[in-house]
Motif scaffolding. Sequence first.
Motif, PDB file in Angstrom:
ATOM      1  N   MET A  57      -6.398  -1.080 -11.445  1.00 50.13           N
ATOM      2  CA  MET A  57      -7.432  -2.106 -11.324  1.00 50.13           C
ATOM      3  C   MET A  57      -7.274  -3.198 -12.379  1.00 50.13           C
ATOM      4  O   MET A  57      -7.950  -4.220 -12.313  1.00 50.13           O
ATOM      5  CB  MET A  57      -8.825  -1.481 -11.451  1.00 50.13           C
ATOM      6  CG  MET A  57      -9.287  -0.688 -10.241  1.00 50.13           C
ATOM      7  SD  MET A  57      -9.494  -1.657  -8.714  1.00 50.13           S
ATOM      8  CE  MET A  57     -10.808  -2.790  -9.182  1.00 50.13           C
ATOM      9  N   TRP A  58      -6.378  -3.013 -13.340  1.00 46.76           N
ATOM     10  CA  TRP A  58      -6.243  -3.998 -14.414  1.00 46.76           C
ATOM     11  C   TRP A  58      -5.801  -5.352 -13.872  1.00 46.76           C
ATOM     12  O   TRP A  58      -6.280  -6.389 -14.293  1.00 46.76           O
ATOM     13  CB  TRP A  58      -5.250  -3.513 -15.472  1.00 46.76           C
ATOM     14  CG  TRP A  58      -4.924  -4.561 -16.493  1.00 46.76           C
ATOM     15  CD1 TRP A  58      -3.740  -5.188 -16.688  1.00 46.76           C
ATOM     16  CD2 TRP A  58      -5.822  -5.113 -17.464  1.00 46.76           C
ATOM     17  NE1 TRP A  58      -3.818  -6.101 -17.713  1.00 46.76           N
ATOM     18  CE2 TRP A  58      -5.098  -6.073 -18.205  1.00 46.76           C
ATOM     19  CE3 TRP A  58      -7.165  -4.900 -17.770  1.00 46.76           C
ATOM     20  CZ2 TRP A  58      -5.670  -6.809 -19.236  1.00 46.76           C
ATOM     21  CZ3 TRP A  58      -7.737  -5.637 -18.798  1.00 46.76           C
ATOM     22  CH2 TRP A  58      -6.984  -6.577 -19.518  1.00 46.76           C
ATOM     23  N   GLU A  59      -4.873  -5.349 -12.891  1.00 41.56           N
ATOM     24  CA  GLU A  59      -4.363  -6.614 -12.368  1.00 41.56           C
ATOM     25  C   GLU A  59      -3.829  -6.402 -10.958  1.00 41.56           C
ATOM     26  O   GLU A  59      -3.234  -5.364 -10.655  1.00 41.56           O
ATOM     27  CB  GLU A  59      -3.276  -7.162 -13.290  1.00 41.56           C
ATOM     28  CG  GLU A  59      -2.929  -8.619 -13.025  1.00 41.56           C
ATOM     29  CD  GLU A  59      -2.185  -9.254 -14.191  1.00 41.56           C
ATOM     30  OE1 GLU A  59      -2.104 -10.486 -14.231  1.00 41.56           O
ATOM     31  OE2 GLU A  59      -1.675  -8.517 -15.061  1.00 41.56           O
ATOM     32  N   PRO A  71     -12.212   1.072  -4.883  1.00 39.40           N
ATOM     33  CA  PRO A  71     -11.518   0.854  -6.156  1.00 39.40           C
ATOM     34  C   PRO A  71     -10.282   1.735  -6.262  1.00 39.40           C
ATOM     35  O   PRO A  71     -10.229   2.831  -5.708  1.00 39.40           O
ATOM     36  CB  PRO A  71     -12.571   1.244  -7.204  1.00 39.40           C
ATOM     37  CG  PRO A  71     -13.873   1.213  -6.489  1.00 39.40           C
ATOM     38  CD  PRO A  71     -13.588   1.578  -5.074  1.00 39.40           C
ATOM     39  N   SER A  90      -7.261   3.309  -9.182  1.00 37.46           N
ATOM     40  CA  SER A  90      -7.358   3.898 -10.511  1.00 37.46           C
ATOM     41  C   SER A  90      -7.543   2.802 -11.559  1.00 37.46           C
ATOM     42  O   SER A  90      -7.229   1.630 -11.335  1.00 37.46           O
ATOM     43  CB  SER A  90      -6.088   4.695 -10.827  1.00 37.46           C
ATOM     44  OG  SER A  90      -4.984   3.818 -11.022  1.00 37.46           O
ATOM     45  N   ARG A  91      -8.053   3.205 -12.709  1.00 33.01           N
ATOM     46  CA  ARG A  91      -8.318   2.229 -13.767  1.00 33.01           C
ATOM     47  C   ARG A  91      -7.055   1.461 -14.149  1.00 33.01           C
ATOM     48  O   ARG A  91      -7.101   0.245 -14.385  1.00 33.01           O
ATOM     49  CB  ARG A  91      -8.888   2.956 -14.991  1.00 33.01           C
ATOM     50  CG  ARG A  91      -9.279   2.024 -16.126  1.00 33.01           C
ATOM     51  CD  ARG A  91      -9.931   2.802 -17.250  1.00 33.01           C
ATOM     52  NE  ARG A  91     -10.286   1.934 -18.356  1.00 33.01           N
ATOM     53  CZ  ARG A  91     -10.870   2.357 -19.475  1.00 33.01           C
ATOM     54  NH1 ARG A  91     -11.184   3.637 -19.611  1.00 33.01           N
ATOM     55  NH2 ARG A  91     -11.156   1.511 -20.430  1.00 33.01           N
ATOM     56  N   ARG A  92      -5.927   2.138 -14.188  1.00 32.65           N
ATOM     57  CA  ARG A  92      -4.671   1.484 -14.548  1.00 32.65           C
ATOM     58  C   ARG A  92      -4.299   0.414 -13.528  1.00 32.65           C
ATOM     59  O   ARG A  92      -3.863  -0.678 -13.891  1.00 32.65           O
ATOM     60  CB  ARG A  92      -3.555   2.535 -14.633  1.00 32.65           C
ATOM     61  CG  ARG A  92      -2.182   1.953 -14.969  1.00 32.65           C
ATOM     62  CD  ARG A  92      -1.129   3.037 -15.010  1.00 32.65           C
ATOM     63  NE  ARG A  92      -0.930   3.643 -13.702  1.00 32.65           N
ATOM     64  CZ  ARG A  92      -0.126   3.138 -12.752  1.00 32.65           C
ATOM     65  NH1 ARG A  92       0.528   2.016 -12.988  1.00 32.65           N
ATOM     66  NH2 ARG A  92       0.018   3.757 -11.606  1.00 32.65           N
ATOM     67  N   ARG A 147      -0.260  -5.114 -10.309  1.00 32.04           N
ATOM     68  CA  ARG A 147      -0.016  -3.672 -10.460  1.00 32.04           C
ATOM     69  C   ARG A 147      -0.373  -2.930  -9.176  1.00 32.04           C
ATOM     70  O   ARG A 147       0.364  -2.053  -8.714  1.00 32.04           O
ATOM     71  CB  ARG A 147      -0.854  -3.105 -11.602  1.00 32.04           C
ATOM     72  CG  ARG A 147      -0.400  -3.490 -12.980  1.00 32.04           C
ATOM     73  CD  ARG A 147      -1.191  -2.701 -14.015  1.00 32.04           C
ATOM     74  NE  ARG A 147      -0.888  -3.132 -15.376  1.00 32.04           N
ATOM     75  CZ  ARG A 147      -1.463  -2.622 -16.454  1.00 32.04           C
ATOM     76  NH1 ARG A 147      -2.365  -1.637 -16.322  1.00 32.04           N
ATOM     77  NH2 ARG A 147      -1.141  -3.054 -17.656  1.00 32.04           N
ATOM     78  N   ASP A 195      -9.763  -8.578  -9.058  1.00 31.30           N
ATOM     79  CA  ASP A 195     -10.568  -7.434  -8.610  1.00 31.30           C
ATOM     80  C   ASP A 195     -10.836  -7.479  -7.111  1.00 31.30           C
ATOM     81  O   ASP A 195     -10.711  -6.461  -6.415  1.00 31.30           O
ATOM     82  CB  ASP A 195     -11.894  -7.388  -9.376  1.00 31.30           C
ATOM     83  CG  ASP A 195     -11.730  -6.918 -10.810  1.00 31.30           C
ATOM     84  OD1 ASP A 195     -10.614  -6.482 -11.168  1.00 31.30           O
ATOM     85  OD2 ASP A 195     -12.711  -6.996 -11.577  1.00 31.30           O
TER      86      ASP A 195
END
Length: 292
Positions: A60-62, A54, A56-58, A65, A43
Amino acid sequence: MSSLLESLVDALARGELVPCLGPGALAGVVDRERGEPIPADSDSLILALNGGRPMSRRLMWEFSRAAMNVELKRGRGAVQRFLDATYAGRPWTQAPLHAWLAGTGPGYVIDLNRDLQLQHLYAERPHVLVRGIARVGGTDYRFRIHVHDGSGYREVEQEAVDPALPVLFKPLGSPEPGSTYIASDADFVDYLTELMGGFAIPAFVKARRPGLRYLLLGLNLDRDTERMLVTELIHAAGSPAGWALIPEPTPRARRFCARQGITIVEAGVEALLEGLAYFDDEACATAGALGC
């Protein structure tokens, strides 16, 4: 400190356990000028990569990415420049764990961070630095090897390495000497494929691995990437394979450790350092705040 933690510290000091360091091992490290914590976990790296905002949620996963997204938009060099600026371009305080580990003179350390802390602490002693590489031509292997003679690094082939020298293995790379990183999804696809095939670990490291036991520090093992790396890096471990300090282990981490023969200790790196007699007042003052 519990008797188990004390025994693990003693085993580390005697060289009976191989330390395997993750992002949590850098807890407490801050920029000496700005006071900002070093980006180490996924993060914090994503936020730093994206200017504190931040993604996008996708994404922010790793971190891999997010790095892949930046690479596709701005080129692979953009990610490399970010990591160089982060880990080589800022004055970071010393991590107490790293200072203590370096003082014990371990024969083999696995560091899954991309910073320079251990390299700088090793700078006055001969050692071997192994770093991961990806997406390169002209070689069957996915590593670069440098030998340090106490004054500087020189790149060598694996056949030229003295197997008696201490080894600092940084699979995900570092800025020096000559930056190389495993960062984006594309990097990891290539590197992990070759790691599973046996082409990302030098022969002299493979020769010393059978029967070793490990202490995982600062790894929560909740991400597939971390678990795949650890699985291959501790191949041929002893029985039990070792221990992992995880304050709040997830079901995924518990299942993984059970399969690997790793005992979870529900404590963080801070607990390992807390109250250690090995840290004298001078060492604590040099290292910083964590655990001192």
